[in-house]
Each structure stands twice: as structure tokens, then as C-alpha cells.
Design a protein around this motif. Structure first.
Motif, mmCIF file in Angstrom:
data_model
loop_
_atom_site.group_PDB
_atom_site.id
_atom_site.type_symbol
_atom_site.label_atom_id
_atom_site.label_comp_id
_atom_site.label_asym_id
_atom_site.label_seq_id
_atom_site.Cartn_x
_atom_site.Cartn_y
_atom_site.Cartn_z
ATOM 1 N N ALA A 111 51.780 38.366 -3.569
ATOM 2 C CA ALA A 111 52.389 38.506 -4.891
ATOM 3 C C ALA A 111 52.743 37.137 -5.443
ATOM 4 N N MET A 112 52.660 37.014 -6.752
ATOM 5 C CA MET A 112 53.031 35.776 -7.419
ATOM 6 C C MET A 112 53.548 36.102 -8.811
ATOM 7 N N ASP A 113 54.513 35.347 -9.256
ATOM 8 C CA ASP A 113 55.037 35.491 -10.614
ATOM 9 C C ASP A 113 55.245 34.089 -11.185
ATOM 10 N N LYS A 114 55.364 34.022 -12.500
ATOM 11 C CA LYS A 114 55.595 32.758 -13.191
ATOM 12 C C LYS A 114 56.606 33.013 -14.291
ATOM 13 N N GLN A 115 57.666 32.203 -14.341
ATOM 14 C CA GLN A 115 58.688 32.347 -15.380
ATOM 15 C C GLN A 115 58.882 30.993 -16.042
ATOM 16 N N THR A 116 58.773 30.985 -17.372
ATOM 17 C CA THR A 116 58.666 29.764 -18.163
ATOM 18 C C THR A 116 59.972 29.490 -18.899
ATOM 19 N N PHE A 117 60.241 28.187 -19.097
ATOM 20 C CA PHE A 117 61.481 27.766 -19.756
ATOM 21 C C PHE A 117 61.174 26.751 -20.858
ATOM 22 N N GLU A 118 62.223 26.292 -21.519
ATOM 23 C CA GLU A 118 62.067 25.409 -22.659
ATOM 24 C C GLU A 118 61.517 24.052 -22.237
ATOM 25 N N ARG A 119 60.677 23.445 -23.058
ATOM 26 C CA ARG A 119 60.239 22.081 -22.796
ATOM 27 C C ARG A 119 61.448 21.158 -22.841
ATOM 28 N N GLY A 120 61.535 20.272 -21.861
ATOM 29 C CA GLY A 120 62.693 19.393 -21.770
ATOM 30 C C GLY A 120 63.906 20.043 -21.149
ATOM 31 N N GLY A 179 64.410 47.458 -2.690
ATOM 32 C CA GLY A 179 63.307 47.027 -3.546
ATOM 33 C C GLY A 179 63.475 47.428 -4.985
ATOM 34 N N ASP A 180 64.441 48.320 -5.274
ATOM 35 C CA ASP A 180 64.655 48.779 -6.649
ATOM 36 C C ASP A 180 65.752 47.995 -7.368
ATOM 37 N N GLU A 181 66.387 47.065 -6.679
ATOM 38 C CA GLU A 181 67.506 46.328 -7.276
ATOM 39 C C GLU A 181 66.998 45.300 -8.307
ATOM 40 N N THR A 182 67.912 44.926 -9.206
ATOM 41 C CA THR A 182 67.675 43.794 -10.102
ATOM 42 C C THR A 182 68.259 42.560 -9.434
ATOM 43 N N LEU A 183 67.419 41.565 -9.205
ATOM 44 C CA LEU A 183 67.818 40.350 -8.480
ATOM 45 C C LEU A 183 67.741 39.169 -9.436
ATOM 46 N N ILE A 184 68.860 38.483 -9.629
ATOM 47 C CA ILE A 184 68.939 37.372 -10.575
ATOM 48 C C ILE A 184 69.410 36.124 -9.838
ATOM 49 N N LEU A 185 68.632 35.049 -9.949
ATOM 50 C CA LEU A 185 68.953 33.789 -9.283
ATOM 51 C C LEU A 185 69.330 32.744 -10.328
ATOM 52 N N ALA A 186 70.569 32.243 -10.250
ATOM 53 C CA ALA A 186 71.011 31.156 -11.115
ATOM 54 C C ALA A 186 70.698 29.833 -10.429
ATOM 55 N N VAL A 187 70.021 28.944 -11.138
ATOM 56 C CA VAL A 187 69.653 27.648 -10.564
ATOM 57 C C VAL A 187 69.449 26.651 -11.694
ATOM 58 N N LYS A 188 69.776 25.398 -11.422
ATOM 59 C CA LYS A 188 69.537 24.368 -12.428
ATOM 60 C C LYS A 188 68.070 23.966 -12.389
ATOM 61 N N ILE A 189 67.472 23.882 -13.573
ATOM 62 C CA ILE A 189 66.069 23.495 -13.701
ATOM 63 C C ILE A 189 66.002 22.244 -14.556
ATOM 64 N N LYS A 190 65.291 21.240 -14.067
ATOM 65 C CA LYS A 190 65.176 19.960 -14.763
ATOM 66 C C LYS A 190 63.706 19.641 -14.981
ATOM 67 N N ALA A 191 63.319 19.476 -16.247
ATOM 68 C CA ALA A 191 61.933 19.185 -16.582
ATOM 69 C C ALA A 191 61.568 17.762 -16.186
ATOM 70 N N GLY A 192 60.307 17.578 -15.779
ATOM 71 C CA GLY A 192 59.778 16.244 -15.578
ATOM 72 C C GLY A 192 59.269 15.675 -16.896
ATOM 73 N N ILE A 193 58.618 14.526 -16.812
ATOM 74 C CA ILE A 193 58.121 13.885 -18.036
ATOM 75 C C ILE A 193 57.108 14.781 -18.727
ATOM 76 N N LEU A 194 56.154 15.339 -17.984
ATOM 77 C CA LEU A 194 55.162 16.223 -18.591
ATOM 78 C C LEU A 194 55.808 17.510 -19.108
ATOM 79 N N GLY A 195 56.939 17.899 -18.516
ATOM 80 C CA GLY A 195 57.644 19.095 -18.945
ATOM 81 C C GLY A 195 58.303 18.968 -20.303
ATOM 82 N N ARG A 196 58.179 17.805 -20.927
ATOM 83 C CA ARG A 196 58.629 17.651 -22.310
ATOM 84 C C ARG A 196 57.513 17.954 -23.300
ATOM 85 N N PHE A 197 56.279 18.048 -22.790
ATOM 86 C CA PHE A 197 55.128 18.281 -23.648
ATOM 87 C C PHE A 197 54.372 19.563 -23.290
ATOM 88 N N VAL A 198 54.510 20.008 -22.042
ATOM 89 C CA VAL A 198 53.902 21.248 -21.565
ATOM 90 C C VAL A 198 55.029 22.140 -21.074
#
Length: 479
Positions: free
Chosen positions: A125-134, A95-114
Motif C-alpha cells: 500500500a502507498m499513499d501521498k498527501q500534499t501540502f502548500e509550496r514553501g 482498521g476502521d479507526e481515523t488515525l491523524i498524525l500531527a508533525v511539522k513539515i518543512k519544504a526544501g528549496i524545490l518545495g517552493r516551486f513544486v
């Protein structure tokens, strides 16, 4: 000229060209269609710019991040079954490890504006990690804190305004708990220690905070009180010197474990270039550091003459390292954080350590600024921190993520709120921009304060990079 300055110069040149083209379009619409049309289009264009095009993003959202982890890093086979992340091999996690997941993320149409984001969902538990629009490229999610859900196969990843594509890859970085050791945080300016490492230093067995500069420049807020430029800079420097010594007490750090060295903001690179030459303040009309060092609980070598020289800085650092004997040193990462004072702070510590009888076992790097994306970490206060954009595959990195619970996040926010430099109101233009982005782009203000650093720094994680992992004197993770 630094890479950051080159990127800004290119960004401003492109913006000027865009404004020129827009102006020609407005003139043509007024001549050919209706006299009032340019006014309407100008207002709509400005609102659209503030909502969706005002971020300083100096790369394409379609670019893959180009991370290189050490060849001996532990890579684990995983796959996505719908939204569920499945581990394809036995995995032993504490539980103390740093866990990093590499994955391709592709925005939808709304993901170009939001802003598109990925939700990490597990029992309780829940988390949210945000990326660039588009976004449409390889990104790195931080799964630290979700070890038990990952092992049990109950961790789900859900894209909002985006989708996850391709085969993911998981890296596991196992590190000791640095909170059980003596920690020294090197802060180029007051608030850098809190922004980067309040969670770490507030929980460490023993903590020392060393702030290199008074941060006295850009004191327009104090000039509005009727002070002359130099007076305002001196007042700001005295206040920030006080902050650097007083705010760590909120975390239980003893007064005797804090030092303010009083060198001058944005002058470290000039000091480094001429180590024996005193380099005075740009704005405070000062060439003596002792005004900003007078609250220190003990004398340091630089107090003898107060000369703002690189050699005095090195002598101060050596004296403090020998006094504290830190096992873990935390300082800016010079390849990720482009601020010139941060780069020089890193260089000063390495030079001070050369030949010193005490050597830390671990050196951790942090980044409070980025070359390519002024908004990182993206998303809202309380969210997790995904890995930042990196486009140099020659740079070998080892991330280290420290979790912060909600109570620790709130304490960190209060520590930042005590910092005088984060208290003045934002400029009117910036406040209007944020309101437009809140209404049209769905961005939320931080509940802790107006300054952008409340959003950036008060998060579910604090992210570091391991630069040195043993007592051999070998440093890793540098260009």
C-alpha cells in the motif's frame, strides 16, 4: 461580508498593489536599459505568476495549523526512527479507526516551486498527501487505512521536496461504521452529496438524498446556446434538479429516497432573514419552486403554494426526516465550509430538528469549500486527504475518515461526470494556467475530468467531522 469575501478582497487589493509595483519596474527597465526588455519581463512575470503565485492561499505556508481535539481524544506516543513511524505503547486497532498524525513539515528549496508531499509506504500500500509550496509548520497527516502497518512498525513516511521535523503526535478516533446505518445526506446543491459523501452513501445500509436548491444561477454556458438569461437559468435548474434525483440511482439509491426541494441558489440566507417572505430566483425570473420539484416521487408541504420561504423549507425538511428517520445525517460544516448556502443548509436542518419526534444519533459535517485555501484537498486524484487548514483553536473538532478503494473512486468519478454543472469546459485562461502549472510546477491533471472537483473529490478518503455523537441533542464541533 463573510470572512471568505474579506479574504478575497484583501487578496485582490494586494494583487493590485503588486501589479502597480511590477508596472513601475517594467517602465523603469524600458527607460534605463532597453525598450524590448519590459515585453520580455512582462511575459516571464506572467508565466511565473500562473505557475507559482496564482493559488488562492490566504495564509502563510509557514503558519501552524491550529487544531483542538476533544480533551478525551485518544493520543498515542509515537516517534520517527529515520523514515519509520514507531508506536511507543501497546495499541489495539481494528482498521476502521481515523488515525491523524500531527508533525511539522518543512519544504526544501524545490518545495517552493513544486508541491511538497509526504509518501505513506507500507507492504502492498502507498499513499501521498500534499501540502502548500514553501510549507514550514505543523500539519496533520491522515494515516487511516494503515492501522496494521502502524501497529507492526512497518509504516514509513518519506517527504518529497520536504522533510518531517520535530516530535510527531498521533490521535486515534474510534467510531462505529456509519455505513451500517440509515443515512440522509443534505446537499445544498446538486453534486454536493456526491462530492462530499458518495463513498458513504453508496455503501450505506439505507440512503436518502435531499437537495435544497436547484442551483440555477451562473448559466452562461446555456446562454451560449442562444437562450435569454432567465431561460438559461431555468434550463440549468431543471437539469440540475434532474441530476440530484437521477445520479444517486447510479449508487443504488431508490428513486423514492431522493428529494429536490427546488429553492433558489444563493437565496437561502435571505429566506432565513425573513422566514415568511418568498425570495425569488436571482436569475430565473421565478418565485415558485414547483418547476424544479415536479419530478419528486411524493408531495411535500412546500408543494401547496410553491413559495420559496424559510418556513416552507423547514416544513419540507421535517416531513422528510420523519419519513426517512435517519440515524446519521450528513450536512455541511458551518465553521469550515464558508459557502452561504452551505451555512444556511446546516442552520435549516438544526432548526427543523428542534422539538421533532425523531432525532438522528449522529450528525456528520463536511466541507466542499474552504475559507483559506481554494486548492484543498491539495495533490492529485486518488491521493489521500490530509486535514485542511484550521486556525481557530477554539473550534473543537473530531475527524472521521472513510476509505475508498480504486473501484469506489472510479464509480464516484462517473457519478460526478453525470452532473451537468461539472461538464462544461473551463475558461481558456484557466486551461492555460493548468498547462503552465503542469509543465513548470509538476501538477498532474485528473484522469476523470477537467473540472477541478474531479481532482479534489475523487480521493482515497472522504473526510467528515462529527458534530453530534448521541441522542442528547447536544451538538459538538461548532463555533
Amino acid at each position: 461580508m463573510s470572512r471568505k469575501q474579506q479574504l478575497l478582497k484583501r487578496h485582490r487589493r494586494n494583487k493590485r498593489m503588486g501589479l502597480l509595483i511590477g508596472l513601475l519596474v517594467l517602465i523603469a527597465s524600458g527607460v534605463l536599459l532597453a525598450w524590448w526588455l519590459p515585453l520580455v519581463l512582462a511575459v516571464l512575470g506572467w508565466v511565473a505568476h500562473e505557475a507559482w503565485f496564482a493559488d488562492h492561499l490566504f495564509y502563510s505556508p509557514k503558519d501552524d495549523y491550529q487544531y483542538s481535539f476533544a480533551p478525551d481524544s485518544e493520543r498515542v506516543a509515537v516517534r520517527l526512527e529515520g523514515a519509520r513511524l514507531v508506536v511507543d505503547q501497546p495499541l489495539d486497532l481494528t482498521g476502521d479507526e481515523t488515525l491523524i498524525l500531527a508533525v511539522k513539515i518543512k519544504a526544501g528549496i524545490l518545495g517552493r516551486f513544486v508541491d511538497p508531499f509526504v509518501q505513506l509506504l507500507a507492504a502492498g500500500a502507498m499513499d501521498k498527501q500534499t501540502f502548500e509550496r514553501g510549507v514550514d509548520g505543523l500539519r496533520y497527516l491522515n494515516l487511516s487505512g494503515f492501522a496494521s502497518s502502524l501497529v507492526s512498525g512497518t509504516l514509513r513516511l518519506q517527504g518529497r521536496f520536504c522533510r518531517l521535523a520535530g516530535e510527531p503526535a498521533l490521535w486515534v478516533f474510534r467510531q462505529p461504521d456509519y455505513r451500517d446505518q440509515r443515512v440522509m445526506v443534505i446537499a445544498p446543491h446538486a453534486d454536493d452529496a456526491e462530492l462530499a459523501a458518495y463513498g458513504l452513501y453508496s455503501q450505506a445500509k439505507e440512503t436518502w438524498i435531499v437537495t435544497l436548491t436547484a442551483g440555477e444561477i451562473e448559466a452562461e454556458h446555456y446562454q451560449h446556446m442562444g437562450l435569454e438569461r432567465a431561460e438559461a437559468a431555468r434550463l440549468k435548474g431543471r437539469l440540475r434538479a434532474w441530476d440530484s434525483l437521477a445520479v444517486p440511482r447510479w449508487a443504488g439509491v431508490p428513486e423514492a429516497h431522493c428529494a429536490q426541494l427546488g429553492y433558489f441558489c444563493l437565496q437561502l440566507s435571505a429566506m432565513q432573514a425573513a422566514p415568511d417572505q418568498p425570495i425569488g430566483s436571482r436569475e430565473a425570473d421565478l418565485s415558485d419552486t414547483r418547476l424544479f420539484r415536479q419530478l419528486n416521487p411524493y408531495a411535500l408541504p412546500g408543494d401547496l403554494d410553491g413559495a420559496p420561504t424559510w418556513n416552507n423549507l423547514l416544513a419540507d425538511l421535517r416531513a422528510l426526516i420523519l419519513r426517512a428517520r435517519p440515524e446519521v445525517m450528513v450536512l455541511p460544516h458551518p465553521a469550515i465550509d464558508p459557502h452561504p448556502d452551505h451555512i444556511c443548509a446546516h442552520a435549516a436542518v438544526l432548526e427543523a430538528l428542534q422539538g421533532l419526534e425523531w432525532q438522528p444519533t449522529t450528525i456528520l459535517g463536511y466541507a466542499n469549500h474552504l475559507h483559506d485555501n481554494d486548492r484543498w484537498p491539495m495533490g492529485d486524484s486518488g491521493d489521500g486527504i490530509a486535514l485542511p487548514p484550521v486556525f481557530n483553536p477554539a473550534l473543537v473538532l473530531q475527524p472521521c475518515s472513510l476509505p475508498l478503494d480504486l473501484a469506489q473512486q472510479r464509480d464516484k468519478a462517473m457519478a460526478l461526470g453525470m452532473m451537468h454543472d461539472l461538464q462544461p469546459r473551463a475558461a481558456l485562461k484557466r486551461r492555460i494556467r493548468r498547462l503552465i502549472q503542469q509543465l513548470l510546477a509538476g501538477r498532474k491533471p485528473s484522469p476523470y475530468g477537467e473540472n477541478e472537483f474531479f481532482r479534489k473529490a475523487v480521493r482515497r478518503h472522504e473526510l467528515f467531522w462529527i458534530l453530534k455523537t448521541d441522542a442528547s441533542g447536544l451538538y459538538r464541533g461548532e463555533l
